[in-house]
Every structure is written in C-alpha cells, then in structure tokens.
Motif scaffolding. Structure first.
Motif, PDB file in Angstrom:
ATOM      1  N   LEU A 115      82.833 127.278 127.366  1.00 48.77           N
ATOM      2  CA  LEU A 115      83.235 127.636 125.964  1.00 48.77           C
ATOM      3  C   LEU A 115      84.784 127.807 125.872  1.00 48.77           C
ATOM      4  O   LEU A 115      85.375 128.015 127.019  1.00 48.77           O
ATOM      5  N   PRO A 116      85.174 127.773 124.670  1.00 44.29           N
ATOM      6  CA  PRO A 116      86.783 128.053 124.596  1.00 44.29           C
ATOM      7  C   PRO A 116      87.339 129.326 125.130  1.00 44.29           C
ATOM      8  O   PRO A 116      86.678 130.394 124.772  1.00 44.29           O
ATOM      9  N   GLY A 170      89.326 125.038 124.736  1.00 45.67           N
ATOM     10  CA  GLY A 170      88.363 124.284 124.596  1.00 45.67           C
ATOM     11  C   GLY A 170      88.198 123.466 123.319  1.00 45.67           C
ATOM     12  O   GLY A 170      87.649 122.346 123.086  1.00 45.67           O
ATOM     13  N   LEU A 171      88.387 124.259 122.309  1.00 43.22           N
ATOM     14  CA  LEU A 171      88.107 123.904 120.925  1.00 43.22           C
ATOM     15  C   LEU A 171      89.158 122.757 120.176  1.00 43.22           C
ATOM     16  O   LEU A 171      88.665 121.977 119.912  1.00 43.22           O
ATOM     17  N   MET A 175      87.182 119.831 119.218  1.00 43.66           N
ATOM     18  CA  MET A 175      86.914 119.509 117.524  1.00 43.66           C
ATOM     19  C   MET A 175      87.545 118.244 117.490  1.00 43.66           C
ATOM     20  O   MET A 175      88.362 117.601 118.002  1.00 43.66           O
ATOM     21  N   MET A 176      87.150 117.929 116.243  1.00 46.53           N
ATOM     22  CA  MET A 176      87.495 116.447 115.526  1.00 46.53           C
ATOM     23  C   MET A 176      88.397 117.008 114.322  1.00 46.53           C
ATOM     24  O   MET A 176      88.119 117.525 113.280  1.00 46.53           O
ATOM     25  N   GLU A 177      89.439 116.192 114.190  1.00 45.54           N
ATOM     26  CA  GLU A 177      90.360 116.266 113.077  1.00 45.54           C
ATOM     27  C   GLU A 177      91.097 114.822 112.810  1.00 45.54           C
ATOM     28  O   GLU A 177      91.288 114.251 113.756  1.00 45.54           O
ATOM     29  N   THR A 259      94.085 127.881 118.767  1.00 46.37           N
ATOM     30  CA  THR A 259      93.255 127.917 117.689  1.00 46.37           C
ATOM     31  C   THR A 259      92.809 129.296 117.066  1.00 46.37           C
ATOM     32  O   THR A 259      92.430 129.520 116.236  1.00 46.37           O
ATOM     33  N   ARG A 262      94.528 130.038 114.351  1.00 43.57           N
ATOM     34  CA  ARG A 262      93.738 129.537 112.926  1.00 43.57           C
ATOM     35  C   ARG A 262      92.722 130.306 112.291  1.00 43.57           C
ATOM     36  O   ARG A 262      92.615 130.678 111.103  1.00 43.57           O
ATOM     37  N   VAL A 263      92.158 130.949 113.255  1.00 43.26           N
ATOM     38  CA  VAL A 263      91.423 132.085 112.911  1.00 43.26           C
ATOM     39  C   VAL A 263      91.871 133.299 112.232  1.00 43.26           C
ATOM     40  O   VAL A 263      91.692 133.671 110.976  1.00 43.26           O
ATOM     41  N   THR A 266      93.286 132.265 108.777  1.00 44.00           N
ATOM     42  CA  THR A 266      92.194 132.590 107.617  1.00 44.00           C
ATOM     43  C   THR A 266      92.023 133.880 107.160  1.00 44.00           C
ATOM     44  O   THR A 266      92.124 134.412 106.051  1.00 44.00           O
ATOM     45  N   PRO A 343      87.187 135.638 111.490  1.00 41.80           N
ATOM     46  CA  PRO A 343      88.061 136.099 110.672  1.00 41.80           C
ATOM     47  C   PRO A 343      87.620 137.527 109.794  1.00 41.80           C
ATOM     48  O   PRO A 343      88.452 138.318 109.908  1.00 41.80           O
ATOM     49  N   GLU A 344      86.490 137.544 109.793  1.00 41.19           N
ATOM     50  CA  GLU A 344      85.923 139.024 109.282  1.00 41.19           C
ATOM     51  C   GLU A 344      86.219 139.849 110.474  1.00 41.19           C
ATOM     52  O   GLU A 344      86.448 141.167 109.970  1.00 41.19           O
TER      53      GLU A 344
ATOM     54  N   TYR B  56      80.064 120.907 123.091  1.00 43.12           N
ATOM     55  CA  TYR B  56      80.186 121.656 121.548  1.00 43.12           C
ATOM     56  C   TYR B  56      79.800 120.921 120.674  1.00 43.12           C
ATOM     57  O   TYR B  56      79.564 119.685 120.550  1.00 43.12           O
ATOM     58  N   PHE B  57      79.621 121.838 119.497  1.00 36.14           N
ATOM     59  CA  PHE B  57      79.278 121.180 118.104  1.00 36.14           C
ATOM     60  C   PHE B  57      77.997 120.460 118.203  1.00 36.14           C
ATOM     61  O   PHE B  57      77.765 119.259 117.844  1.00 36.14           O
ATOM     62  N   ILE B 175      86.524 114.107 107.809  1.00 35.27           N
ATOM     63  CA  ILE B 175      86.385 115.724 107.707  1.00 35.27           C
ATOM     64  C   ILE B 175      87.046 116.209 106.337  1.00 35.27           C
ATOM     65  O   ILE B 175      86.773 115.560 105.265  1.00 35.27           O
ATOM     66  N   PRO B 233      85.525 127.879 113.994  1.00 35.24           N
ATOM     67  CA  PRO B 233      85.294 129.577 113.755  1.00 35.24           C
ATOM     68  C   PRO B 233      86.200 129.794 112.385  1.00 35.24           C
ATOM     69  O   PRO B 233      85.818 131.093 111.887  1.00 35.24           O
ATOM     70  N   TRP B 234      87.107 129.287 112.075  1.00 31.31           N
ATOM     71  CA  TRP B 234      87.872 129.787 110.876  1.00 31.31           C
ATOM     72  C   TRP B 234      87.593 129.110 109.781  1.00 31.31           C
ATOM     73  O   TRP B 234      88.136 129.412 108.673  1.00 31.31           O
TER      74      TRP B 234
END
Lengths: 357, 241
Positions: A115-116, A170-171, A175-177, A259, A262-263, A266, A343-344, B56-57, B175, B233-234
């Motif tokens: 994991l990341p 890892g993220l 991740m997809m963008e 990443t 980015r948290v 937010t 974020p919380e 992941y995901f 997305i 996560p964000w």
C-alpha cells in the motif's frame, strides 16, 4: 492530443516515450508493475527496447551501460527494488552519467506491504548510494504532474549528468486521472559528446571519453567529488514548490508532498470553510529542498507552528526544521503502514494544536 | 436513469453476471453500482471480487458500504485482503453454480485478469442457464478508444477465459473532468461498437453529478447511475442513500 484517462504508472510510461526515451530496463514489483506491462507492448511500437533484467541489480547496470553510450534510459521500481539498485546509482553518479529512476514507494522496512507510503524520503534525498552521491528528486502529486516530471527529468539528468529520481507513493502509480501529453517532445541528449562512449568519428573534440567511477589517485578522486558537490549546489536552480492558502494570515503551516499533500489540501479547504486559515507548502523537489520558501512562509506570517505531514515516520521533519531556522516549533504527523491519514484526522489535529498555541 | 433512488432504468440482469474489460475500464465501479441497483430493485445480491491482478481500488475497498446495504461480498480472508497474492476464494465456484437471485463477479483487467476464469471452467460448464458476460468499455482509455481496440481486447479475454462475451457496458468518463459531451460521445461509440460486433449494449453509465445535464430520452440504451465509491483518500464517496 486530447485528454485520456490513465493510471499514474501508465502515464509515467507514456511520458518517457514522449520524452524520447526508447530504453527501459526493469524488474517488476508492486505497486508499479503496470509501467513494465505498458511498455512491453508500447516500446516495440516506437522501435524502443524493453528488457526485463534478472534482478534490480542487473537493471541498474543495464541503465549504466545505456547511459554510458549516450542513450536516454530509465527504469521504474518500488522501495526494495530501489535498494538493490543503490550501488549502480552511485556508479552512475560517480561516472557522471544521466538516467531517470522512478520509485513508486510501498511501505517498509523489509518487504513491508504493497500500500502507499513515503518511507523512502531519506533514501532518495540523502542516502541513495554510497559515497558523495546525490540525486535530484521530484515528487508529483497528480498523474498529470507525474507525466510532466518524467518528461522534464531526462533533460535535467543530462544537464547535470547525474541520475534524477521521480519519487511517488503507491497512489500516484495506481490512481487514475485524466492526463494530456504534448504531441511531440522527442529529442536527444544535446551534450552527450561530453561523456558518451559512442565513437570518435562524428565528434568535434578529439578527446576520448572514459566512463569510470574508479579514481585510485586520492587527489583525482577528491577533485571528482568537488565537481559533484558543485553540481549538487547548482541543482538549487531547479527548486520547485507550490504554496496554497498562504496569502491569508495563518498560525499553522503544513509542509507536505505527493498525494499526502492532496489530503492536506482538502483539510485546508474544509478548515477555510469554518474560517480557520492554515497555510500549505508542497515541495515539488525534495532534493534540493525548498528551504527558503518554507522559511519565508513562516517568517512573513503569524505562524506559530509548522506541521510536517507525511506517510513516513517523520523522515522530512529534519529538512523542515532546518528550513524554519528555529523561528517556531516543527512537529510531525503521519502514518506509514499503508493507511493514508484522512482530511478529518488532519482537521482534528490542527484544531487540537491550535487550541494550545 | 437508475440507481438506488430510481428503479426504472430498464436494466434487467437476473442471475449471474460476469464483469470483464480492459485494465482501468471501470469494471469495479460498474460492478459495485450494479450490485447496489440490483439490491435496490429487491434482488438478493452477492458480489465476488475476483481481481487477482490489481493491488488497489478493488471491490474489497467498498465492502463496508455494500455490507451495510445487505449485499453479500465474497472476498479473500480479511487478513489477506492486502496480500500481493492471487487468492481465489473457493466460494466463487459455488456462486457460479448457484447464483440465486443475482450474483456479480468482478474480474481483473485485460486477458491477464481474466485468465483466472479458465480455472473456474468446470463451474461455468456445469451451468444449465445462460448467464451474462459483459465487457466494460471506456473510450477515453488507451487501447479502447477505437472499435477495433475493444474487439481486440474482447478476443484476448475470450481466448484466455474460455467464456464468450455477450454484451457491452459503456462507461465513458474522465472521472472528475467528465462532461455531458463525453457521455454523448460514449453513447455513439457504443452504438457503433454494438453494430460492428453484433452484441447488445447492456447499459451505459453516467455519474450522479452529471445526471441533471442529460436527457435520458436521448439514449435508447438503459442508463446506470454511478455513485462513485472508489475514491482517493482526499475525496468522499457519493452517499448511496
């Protein structure tokens, strides 16, 4: 070219090709194996080479060989794989050969988890290889930025004749963008005659190039290290960072990269909705580190506390402390098992620390 | 238009549905939202995570919200959920043989991810009733931006899985940057793909945030609303209630 939806690992692979890198040597490891998967069909399309080495140790020396011949070359791996490449990276730095290394980090130490994580910060910025050896390290926060940093890494590696690293968690790989590539960036190293052992016929200079990191004469070795030192100082010209919400007055400044930032972003937005302003500095280069920007963000505001928020056990903390020059305390918050702080969690932390300032 | 709140969308996929597709086509988000929809129209739903290639995901990330809705998830043991191992739960062959009201199998990407299906050939061949094998397509992904690309992936998946794909799912999206124009382009793309392949389009998808921007009468294909669950996560997953 129109936008396409890509995994970070795919975008990194495509970006290298767009940058004119037609040599990829690698050994698969989660969470970055998609780079190899992508390039095993994509490289033949562009008459490039993908060779899977028998180990990461072998890969590092395939990279060394290609770089010595003046070719654009790169590899990708994840934490334990980078450790295995460490010796070869030092040889490249010692011989002043350029190459690009991508580390999509997973949790450690040892085999850790898939994991990341950002737990290779110290390795990347301070201990990438033995000897007086450093790398320029860039840390993307989005898939688009990962692609752009890869494309930029090749000319930078050639400019400094030194390995350059893209450090993503890892993220970033998984991740997809949406991502957009320039149509054609292809180029060749313009200064390869300085080091490449690719024959004398075409070369203006009649001096032979010798690729080596062995210097038995102590004076010559010291001089080589002084040359490297000067380059590492000069790399400060490449410092990049992003400031967020720093135009308001704030009592807490967050420093966070990749990443994780980015948290934090937010959290900064959610706190701003409540009327609480927190600044955020995101280093985009980790070596060299944006010390002056952090110092200025602290001294030009009412900042009373700096938080280094990372997916590691505080590996960036000392760099942040060094930047702040004692102007205010610096504390660490983070996790490094594969869970990403939410974020919380960041909001609760900031509110709790704010109450005691 | 359908989803947990609107039950009149025309999707009718009782029994077993196997979801395949190229890497990153959105299979898991489709499988999870299809499970939620089937549950909302009163079916007893079970969903199996058969993704052995993606780290992941995966469906397992949405297990809590699915379980809260009463959807049964078939996953590797809890302690091995994040293992980098190809764990095939023995419960999956039982699910194939007796899917009951509604069983959805979310398979890993590409032919590499679909290879595991061949290991379940005995379970599939023992079935008497037909079942759905749907290939998810996002024309904004590399390799499936053309009809030929989609058909090439179909052939590769069929070759290794020993199953025949019998329908398409259109999942055109970028997305967060998806606009209604992308949905319309995806619809036309799927019609062309359907015409060329001779296979029907089971449904196309649209994100909940974009629903107000499309007129459902534009489309002659059922529309599944996507309440995005697999978020970084964000970001927050879209509430299903």
């Amino acid at each position: 070219m129109a936008k396409v939806l890509m995994k970070g690992n795919e975008a990194i692979a495509e970006a290298a090709i767009r940058a004119g890198c037609l040599n990829y040597f690698a050994y698969p490891i989660t969470p970055q194996s998609e780079v190899a998967e992508y390039l095993c069909w994509r490289m033949p399309e562009v008459n490039g080479v993908f060779l899977q080495g028998e180990s990461e140790v072998a890969v590092a020396y395939m990279i060394f060989g290609a770089a010595a011949a003046g070719a654009r070359v790169f590899t990708t791996s994840s934490s334990p794989g980078i450790s295995l490449m460490s010796e070869g990276i030092s040889y490249l730095a010692g011989a002043q050969c350029p190459a690009v290394f991508v580390n999509i980090m997973r949790g450690g130490p040892g085999l850790g988890g898939i994991l990341p994580s950002q737990a290779d910060y110290l390795q990347a910025t301070k201990g990438i290889g033995h000897g007086d050896c450093r790398m320029l390290v860039m840390a993307p926060a989005t898939v688009q930025e990962a692609a752009e940093m890869v494309m930029k890494a090749f000319p930078l590696a050639e400019k400094y004749r030194n390995p350059v690293m893209i450090l993503g968690d890892g993220l970033i790989g998984q991740m997809m963008e949406p991502v957009e590539f320039p149509d054609d960036l292809k180029s060749e190293p313009t200064n390869k005659d300085e080091w490449a052992t690719n024959g004398m016929d075409h070369r203006k200079s009649k001096t032979r190039n010798l690729v080596r990191s062995l210097f038995l004469d102590p004076v010559v070795l010291n001089n080589n290290n002084l040359v490297l030192k000067e380059k590492y100082e000069k790399m400060k010209d490449e410092i990049l960072f992003e400031s967020y919400n720093t135009e308001k007055d704030y009592r807490i400044l967050i420093v966070s990269y990749g990443t994780m930032s980015r948290v934090c972003r937010t959290a900064v937005d959610m706190l701003a909705d409540e009327g609480i302003h927190v600044g955020l500095i995101r280093p985009q280069t980790l070596f060299p580190f944006p010390e002056e920007a952090i110092c200025k963000a602290v001294t030009s505001s009412g900042c009373k506390l700096v938080l280094s928020i990372e997916m590691s056990m505080g590996q960036m903390l000392e760099d942040v402390q060094r930047s702040v020059l004692g102007a205010c305390p610096v504390e660490w918050y983070g996790k490094c098992g594969g869970e990403v702080p939410t974020p919380e969690e960041i909001i609760d932390l900031i509110k709790a620390r704010m109450a005691s300032l | 238009m359908c989803g947990p709140v609107d039950k009149e969308c025309g999707i009718d996929l009782p029994g077993l549905t196997v979801i395949v597709g190229n890497y990153g086509s959105g299979k898991t988000e489709v499988a999870v939202n299809l499970a939620v929809y089937q549950n909302a129209i009163g079916r007893r739903v079970r969903i199996a995570d058969l993704d052995l290639v993606n780290p992941y995901f995966r469906t397992r990330e949405a297990r809590k919200v699915l379980n809260q809705l009463g959807i049964e998830t078939i996953l590797p043991p809890e302690g091995l959920l994040q293992a980098d191992l190809p764990i095939l739960s023995p419960a999956i062959s039982g699910l194939i043989r007796q899917p009951g009201d509604c069983a959805i199998i979310d398979v890993g990407g590409d032919d590499a991810g679909a290879t595991v299906l061949a290991a379940l050939a005995d379970a599939f061949s023992g079935r008497k009733k037909p079942f759905n094998v749907l290939q998810v397509v996002n024309p904004y992904r590399p390799n499936t931006d053309s009809v030929e690309g989609c058909i090439a992936i179909r052939k590769a998946i069929e070759a290794v899985s020993k199953l025949s794909i019998n329908g398409w799912v259109g999942n055109a999206n970028l997305i967060d940057e998806t606009q209604t124009g992308h949905i319309r382009y995806g619809y036309q793309f799927m019609r062309a793909l359907s015409e060329r392949s001779g296979l029907p389009v089971a449904f196309i998808t649209v994100a909940k945030e974009l629903l107000s921007g499309v007129d459902i009468h534009e489309f002659e294909i059922p529309l599944l609303t996507i309440y995005r669950q697999l978020v970084p996560p964000w970001k927050k997953a879209i509430a299903l209630s």
